[in-house]
Design a protein around this motif. Structure first.
Motif, PDB file in Angstrom:
ATOM      1  N   PRO A 140       0.825  -1.224   0.000  1.00 45.60           N
ATOM      2  CA  PRO A 140       0.000   0.000   0.000  1.00 45.60           C
ATOM      3  C   PRO A 140       0.854   1.267   0.000  1.00 45.60           C
ATOM      4  O   PRO A 140       0.478   2.272  -0.610  1.00 45.60           O
ATOM      5  CB  PRO A 140      -0.814  -0.126   1.286  1.00 45.60           C
ATOM      6  CG  PRO A 140      -0.867  -1.599   1.560  1.00 45.60           C
ATOM      7  CD  PRO A 140       0.458  -2.129   1.099  1.00 45.60           C
ATOM      8  N   LEU A 141       1.999   1.215   0.668  1.00 47.89           N
ATOM      9  CA  LEU A 141       2.890   2.377   0.667  1.00 47.89           C
ATOM     10  C   LEU A 141       3.435   2.625  -0.734  1.00 47.89           C
ATOM     11  O   LEU A 141       3.580   3.784  -1.162  1.00 47.89           O
ATOM     12  CB  LEU A 141       4.057   2.156   1.644  1.00 47.89           C
ATOM     13  CG  LEU A 141       3.698   1.981   3.121  1.00 47.89           C
ATOM     14  CD1 LEU A 141       4.975   1.844   3.954  1.00 47.89           C
ATOM     15  CD2 LEU A 141       2.856   3.143   3.616  1.00 47.89           C
ATOM     16  N   VAL A 153       1.922   1.856  -3.542  1.00 49.71           N
ATOM     17  CA  VAL A 153       0.824   2.369  -4.372  1.00 49.71           C
ATOM     18  C   VAL A 153       0.685   3.884  -4.180  1.00 49.71           C
ATOM     19  O   VAL A 153       0.554   4.644  -5.151  1.00 49.71           O
ATOM     20  CB  VAL A 153      -0.496   1.653  -4.039  1.00 49.71           C
ATOM     21  CG1 VAL A 153      -1.663   2.329  -4.755  1.00 49.71           C
ATOM     22  CG2 VAL A 153      -0.410   0.189  -4.432  1.00 49.71           C
ATOM     23  N   GLU A 154       0.736   4.332  -2.931  1.00 56.12           N
ATOM     24  CA  GLU A 154       0.608   5.767  -2.666  1.00 56.12           C
ATOM     25  C   GLU A 154       1.784   6.544  -3.251  1.00 56.12           C
ATOM     26  O   GLU A 154       1.617   7.625  -3.827  1.00 56.12           O
ATOM     27  CB  GLU A 154       0.505   6.018  -1.151  1.00 56.12           C
ATOM     28  CG  GLU A 154      -0.829   5.628  -0.564  1.00 56.12           C
ATOM     29  CD  GLU A 154      -1.998   6.311  -1.265  1.00 56.12           C
ATOM     30  OE1 GLU A 154      -1.946   7.558  -1.427  1.00 56.12           O
ATOM     31  OE2 GLU A 154      -2.946   5.606  -1.673  1.00 56.12           O
ATOM     32  N   ALA A 155       2.980   6.007  -3.110  1.00 54.91           N
ATOM     33  CA  ALA A 155       4.155   6.676  -3.666  1.00 54.91           C
ATOM     34  C   ALA A 155       4.081   6.744  -5.183  1.00 54.91           C
ATOM     35  O   ALA A 155       4.465   7.753  -5.796  1.00 54.91           O
ATOM     36  CB  ALA A 155       5.417   5.945  -3.222  1.00 54.91           C
ATOM     37  N   ALA A 186       9.407   3.023  -1.631  1.00 53.57           N
ATOM     38  CA  ALA A 186       8.371   2.867  -0.605  1.00 53.57           C
ATOM     39  C   ALA A 186       8.212   1.412  -0.193  1.00 53.57           C
ATOM     40  O   ALA A 186       8.010   1.104   0.991  1.00 53.57           O
ATOM     41  CB  ALA A 186       7.043   3.420  -1.126  1.00 53.57           C
ATOM     42  N   ASP A 246       8.226  -0.951   3.651  1.00 48.42           N
ATOM     43  CA  ASP A 246       7.005  -1.606   4.127  1.00 48.42           C
ATOM     44  C   ASP A 246       7.313  -3.040   4.579  1.00 48.42           C
ATOM     45  O   ASP A 246       6.963  -4.019   3.921  1.00 48.42           O
ATOM     46  CB  ASP A 246       5.933  -1.606   3.033  1.00 48.42           C
ATOM     47  CG  ASP A 246       4.541  -1.877   3.592  1.00 48.42           C
ATOM     48  OD1 ASP A 246       4.447  -2.370   4.735  1.00 48.42           O
ATOM     49  OD2 ASP A 246       3.554  -1.598   2.892  1.00 48.42           O
ATOM     50  N   LYS A 256       1.349   6.840  -7.001  1.00 45.56           N
ATOM     51  CA  LYS A 256       0.336   7.840  -7.371  1.00 45.56           C
ATOM     52  C   LYS A 256       0.924   9.251  -7.344  1.00 45.56           C
ATOM     53  O   LYS A 256       0.679  10.070  -8.242  1.00 45.56           O
ATOM     54  CB  LYS A 256      -0.852   7.754  -6.418  1.00 45.56           C
ATOM     55  CG  LYS A 256      -1.732   6.533  -6.605  1.00 45.56           C
ATOM     56  CD  LYS A 256      -2.861   6.522  -5.584  1.00 45.56           C
ATOM     57  CE  LYS A 256      -3.756   5.309  -5.751  1.00 45.56           C
ATOM     58  NZ  LYS A 256      -4.828   5.273  -4.717  1.00 45.56           N
ATOM     59  N   LYS A 257       1.711   9.530  -6.314  1.00 48.30           N
ATOM     60  CA  LYS A 257       2.327  10.852  -6.215  1.00 48.30           C
ATOM     61  C   LYS A 257       3.326  11.077  -7.355  1.00 48.30           C
ATOM     62  O   LYS A 257       3.382  12.165  -7.939  1.00 48.30           O
ATOM     63  CB  LYS A 257       3.016  11.010  -4.860  1.00 48.30           C
ATOM     64  CG  LYS A 257       2.057  11.080  -3.684  1.00 48.30           C
ATOM     65  CD  LYS A 257       2.810  11.216  -2.368  1.00 48.30           C
ATOM     66  CE  LYS A 257       1.837  11.260  -1.196  1.00 48.30           C
ATOM     67  NZ  LYS A 257       2.549  11.342   0.113  1.00 48.30           N
ATOM     68  N   ALA A 284       7.904   3.721  -6.247  1.00 50.26           N
ATOM     69  CA  ALA A 284       7.242   2.548  -5.676  1.00 50.26           C
ATOM     70  C   ALA A 284       8.256   1.620  -5.020  1.00 50.26           C
ATOM     71  O   ALA A 284       8.003   1.068  -3.934  1.00 50.26           O
ATOM     72  CB  ALA A 284       6.473   1.806  -6.764  1.00 50.26           C
TER      73      ALA A 284
END
Length: 376
Positions: free
Chosen positions: A50-51, A53-55, A268, A272, A57-58, A265
């Motif tokens: 999930p970390l 995925v967020e990275a 990040a 995780d 997206k940014k 990604a």
């Protein structure tokens, strides 16, 4: 005299087989009009971190900019983790890019490269694509036979490819075996050690590869973010090797070989630890379940240190794989890798593994060689 386009391409390239990818799940679902599961490409069934995925997206918001061509932050992070310098890290378009670049660096017509039968197909392709002679040794108990490989080394040998754990058989050799092997290989022979599945290995005596690298400068270690980190679609891998090799790789690689999204990604995902832990735990638990289920069907799966299981199911394996696909279960038949009686099954989540075992039991029940299969 006019020459055809094919005649302009060197014969050693014209004769290369193309890599055969697994069938996309979307293609199978469209063709058969069913809901399918894919247990063919050794992807992480829990998905990406999930970390990550967020990275990603940014980073996507900055996609109008070229990425960092040297992947500085990712190299520095990995170097710190492995206790090497950033100059000893090469960030690649998946570890497959390094497999190709390594042969391009050290091989040419008249020289030789060695790997094993029944291993990752790009090893052989890289050697042959460089115009060099390919030497193959048989597996022993589904595992790289390091002693046999050592005996194949000649004055013309410049590269050896090893996969540990091996794809597609899932087996592994030990630290002591690799240590002895490296001690007997000349310094001018590059030993490429592909450890794509290393996080999934449970045996206690797996090679401590970075420790061996510090003593053997001809060792090149490959890792990937495609497996336990769940980033197969981002195509990020890396190599740990002497600066002379990594410098040559940078000279040969295409500019900006990894995207800003992939680099973000990967960084990040490294942070995780919880996602990695859950991925490994699911794999250990469900791999045992798959092995026990296959044995209950009268089969003998090879011991696996990976996120997949290799099993021989006899001469009717292609038909069995087709039957599984018609039932919506995509596995990997291995005839194209010289193993026509075997299949490889990715370890999925519980529901996927249960569906596979039920479909396999049904497929085997209709086979004409059912009794012979049980006695193999």
């Amino acid at each position: 005299m006019t020459r055809t386009i094919e005649e302009l391409i060197p014969e050693y390239i014209r004769g290369l087989p193309a890599y055969v990818p697994g069938r996309p799940i979307e293609e199978v679902e469209r063709e058969l009009k069913i809901r399918a599961i894919k247990l063919a490409s050794n992807e992480n069934p829990l998905g990406p971190s999930p970390l990550a995925v967020e990275a990603a997206k940014k980073a996507l918001a900055e996609s109008h900019r070229y990425p960092d061509g040297g992947a500085k932050r990712l190299r520095e992070t990995l170097a710190k983790r492995h206790g090497v310098s950033p100059e000893e890290i090469f960030i690649a378009l998946g570890s497959s890019e390094v497999i190709d670049l390594a042969s391009r660096c050290v091989l040419r017509p008249g020289l030789e490269g060695i790997t094993s039968e029944g291993s990752y197909a790009p090893f052989s392709l890289a050697i042959r694509a460089s115009g060099a002679r390919l030497r193959l040794t048989p597996l022993r108990n589904y595992t790289f036979d390091l002693e046999a490989i050592g005996k194949e080394v000649t004055a013309e040998t410049r590269i050896i490819y090893l996969a540990n754990p091996n794809n597609p058989t899932g087996t592994a050799f030990s630290h002591a075996e690799l240590e002895e092997f490296l001690g007997n290989v000349r310094d001018d022979v590059l030993v490429v050690l592909d450890e794509a599945y290393i996080h999934y290995a449970e045996r206690a005596d797996m090679p401590r590869s970075v420790e061996l690298y510090r003593r053997h400068k001809n060792l090149l270690i490959l890792r990937t973010f495609s497996k336990v980190y769940g980033l197969a679609g981002q195509r990020v891998g890396y190599a740990i090797g002497q600066e002379g090799y990594t410098r040559a790789f940078n000279q040969l690689k295409t500019p900006f070989n990894t995207s800003n999204v992939g680099q973000a990604a990967a960084l990040a995902a490294l942070d995780d630890a919880e996602h990695v832990r859950r991925s490994i735990e699911n794999n250990q638990r469900e791999r045992r379940r798959l092995v026990e289920g296959l044995k209950s069907l009268g089969l003998r799966p090879a011991p696996s240190e990976t996120n997949f299981v290799f099993v021989e199911t006899g001469p009717e394996t292609p038909e069995t794989c087709d039957a599984l696909m018609r039932a919506g279960v995509i596995v990997r038949p291995l005839g194209w890798m010289g193993l026509p009686e075997a299949m490889r099954v990715t370890v999925g989540v519980p529901a996927e593994n249960g569906r596979f075992l039920a479909a396999l039991e049904m497929a085997l029940s209709t086979r004409t060689d059912r009794k012979e299969l049980a006695g193999r």
